[in-house]
Design a protein around this motif. Sequence first.
Motif, PDB file in Angstrom:
ATOM      1  N   UNK A  21       0.844  -1.197   0.000  1.00  0.00           N
ATOM      2  CA  UNK A  21       0.000   0.000   0.000  1.00  0.00           C
ATOM      3  C   UNK A  21       0.884   1.254   0.000  1.00  0.00           C
ATOM      4  N   UNK A  22       1.874   1.281   0.862  1.00  0.00           N
ATOM      5  CA  UNK A  22       2.767   2.435   0.944  1.00  0.00           C
ATOM      6  C   UNK A  22       3.560   2.610  -0.346  1.00  0.00           C
ATOM      7  N   UNK A  23       3.998   1.489  -0.917  1.00  0.00           N
ATOM      8  CA  UNK A  23       4.804   1.562  -2.134  1.00  0.00           C
ATOM      9  C   UNK A  23       4.011   2.137  -3.309  1.00  0.00           C
ATOM     10  N   UNK A  77      11.581   6.243   8.516  1.00  0.00           N
ATOM     11  CA  UNK A  77      11.284   7.407   7.681  1.00  0.00           C
ATOM     12  C   UNK A  77      10.221   7.057   6.643  1.00  0.00           C
ATOM     13  N   UNK A  78       9.503   8.075   6.144  1.00  0.00           N
ATOM     14  CA  UNK A  78       8.301   7.839   5.348  1.00  0.00           C
ATOM     15  C   UNK A  78       8.336   8.388   3.928  1.00  0.00           C
ATOM     16  N   UNK A  79       9.265   9.270   3.579  1.00  0.00           N
ATOM     17  CA  UNK A  79       9.169  10.000   2.313  1.00  0.00           C
ATOM     18  C   UNK A  79       9.732   9.232   1.122  1.00  0.00           C
ATOM     19  N   UNK A 102      13.394   2.820  -0.374  1.00  0.00           N
ATOM     20  CA  UNK A 102      12.864   1.812   0.528  1.00  0.00           C
ATOM     21  C   UNK A 102      12.290   2.336   1.831  1.00  0.00           C
ATOM     22  N   UNK A 103      11.875   3.610   1.846  1.00  0.00           N
ATOM     23  CA  UNK A 103      11.290   4.125   3.080  1.00  0.00           C
ATOM     24  C   UNK A 103       9.925   3.506   3.363  1.00  0.00           C
ATOM     25  N   UNK A 104       9.299   2.950   2.337  1.00  0.00           N
ATOM     26  CA  UNK A 104       8.080   2.170   2.578  1.00  0.00           C
ATOM     27  C   UNK A 104       8.388   0.950   3.444  1.00  0.00           C
ATOM     28  N   UNK A 105       9.564   0.391   3.241  1.00  0.00           N
ATOM     29  CA  UNK A 105      10.018  -0.759   4.044  1.00  0.00           C
ATOM     30  C   UNK A 105      10.216  -0.341   5.496  1.00  0.00           C
ATOM     31  N   UNK A 106      10.856   0.800   5.691  1.00  0.00           N
ATOM     32  CA  UNK A 106      11.156   1.256   7.043  1.00  0.00           C
ATOM     33  C   UNK A 106       9.874   1.574   7.813  1.00  0.00           C
ATOM     34  N   UNK A 368      12.755  -4.722  -3.167  1.00  0.00           N
ATOM     35  CA  UNK A 368      13.273  -5.498  -2.036  1.00  0.00           C
ATOM     36  C   UNK A 368      12.633  -6.878  -2.012  1.00  0.00           C
ATOM     37  N   UNK A 369      13.312  -7.822  -1.386  1.00  0.00           N
ATOM     38  CA  UNK A 369      12.712  -9.123  -1.111  1.00  0.00           C
ATOM     39  C   UNK A 369      11.875  -8.952   0.150  1.00  0.00           C
ATOM     40  N   UNK A 370      10.570  -9.143   0.030  1.00  0.00           N
ATOM     41  CA  UNK A 370       9.664  -8.880   1.147  1.00  0.00           C
ATOM     42  C   UNK A 370       9.823  -9.859   2.309  1.00  0.00           C
ATOM     43  N   UNK A 371      10.646 -10.895   2.133  1.00  0.00           N
ATOM     44  CA  UNK A 371      10.961 -11.783   3.243  1.00  0.00           C
ATOM     45  C   UNK A 371      11.715 -11.028   4.344  1.00  0.00           C
TER      46      UNK A 371
END
Length: 390
Positions: A21-23, A77-79, A102-106, A368-371
């Motif tokens: 969703x964020x990505x 971080x979000x941006x 990759x801030x969606x990951x964070x 990224x690998x979502x694992x």
Amino acid sequence: MISLKENAYKIEGKLVEIRRHLHMNPELSFKEFKTGKYVSKYLNELGITVVQEIGKTGVLGILEGVKEGKVVALRGDMDGLPIIERNEVPYKSKNQNMHACGHDVHTTCLLGAAILLSSIKDSLPGTVKFIFQPAEEINEGALAMIEDGVLENPKVDAIYGLHNSPNISVGNVGVKCGPLMSAVDTIKIKIYGESGHGAVPHKARDAIVAASAVVQSLQTIVSRKISAFETAVVSIGTIHGGQANNVISDYVEMTGTVRTYNAEVRKSIPKIMGRIIKDICSALDTEGKLEYEFTLPAVINDEYITRIGKKAVAKISGKESIVIPDLSGGGEDFALYQEKVPGCFYFLGVRNESKGIVNEWHHPKFDIDEKALPIGAGILAQSALEFLTD
């Protein structure tokens, strides 16, 4: 001691859903309005106290345990970035921006940590502050949140954070005491001469010739003025001067960056650089001026906080998953928190060559690998728990 490993993997599907969703909906620095609302809604549903619009568009979540104790902060971080995504995936960005760093990951990992820790609130001996930070990409978000008091009321005793790493295989985590990411400084050099006809340069004062000599000589700072046992980088990225092919330029402006890890080395460079610019320009009958900005300090992991962090990583992904990462020349405003409180910053492995997930940060095909998501969420949550119970 509670291990959150099992619970972290139980929410893997939920983490993938959050991340995608964020990505698909990235927002630029200080424009993370929808992201902030999404995060706030999630925290509210978990029963976590929410403070909005801290650091402009940042969000703070506060989880108080049943017992009074220490206070630990976790930061994500979000941006996003103004990059058009070139990945052909179901979760491709829906706008002209991209989470290419990759801030969606964070953000996902931090929300995951909130899910995990809120589930054990009744046995949590202290307070956890979840810092959802805006504007890391422009180096302004951490400062804005600090100025708005994110580390106060209650006062934070330690902080943990992470950044994904496309150079570390998924399943592994980079943990290192001491310097991890470089200080980032910004330079602007202005050189003033006097114009003249290109056919009679002896009647002018050539700013371009002086600028060329300055660029060459600045490289001797690292090779001749800094110890061979220290690390520094001096790079000139732009140079602008001149108006016509047959006119001696009277003005040149250059910009560049300086990267260091040692605070004393960092402190010494402006003086060395200023002297080189002044003396070379004087010898060539021109005038040089240096503007030096200390933009960000280095990310330096505290020994005690990192030792606790290693225990957390071992419990989530195993001792064998811990790798010592190479020093990064990139900057991170997480360092500003570390100037206020001791902290540890991890590198979360997201690389998977078999899936073609190999691109660097800021690449239009970064992925990224979502694992890695349950590992990141688990490590942040376990780090907080280990610190509070130590």
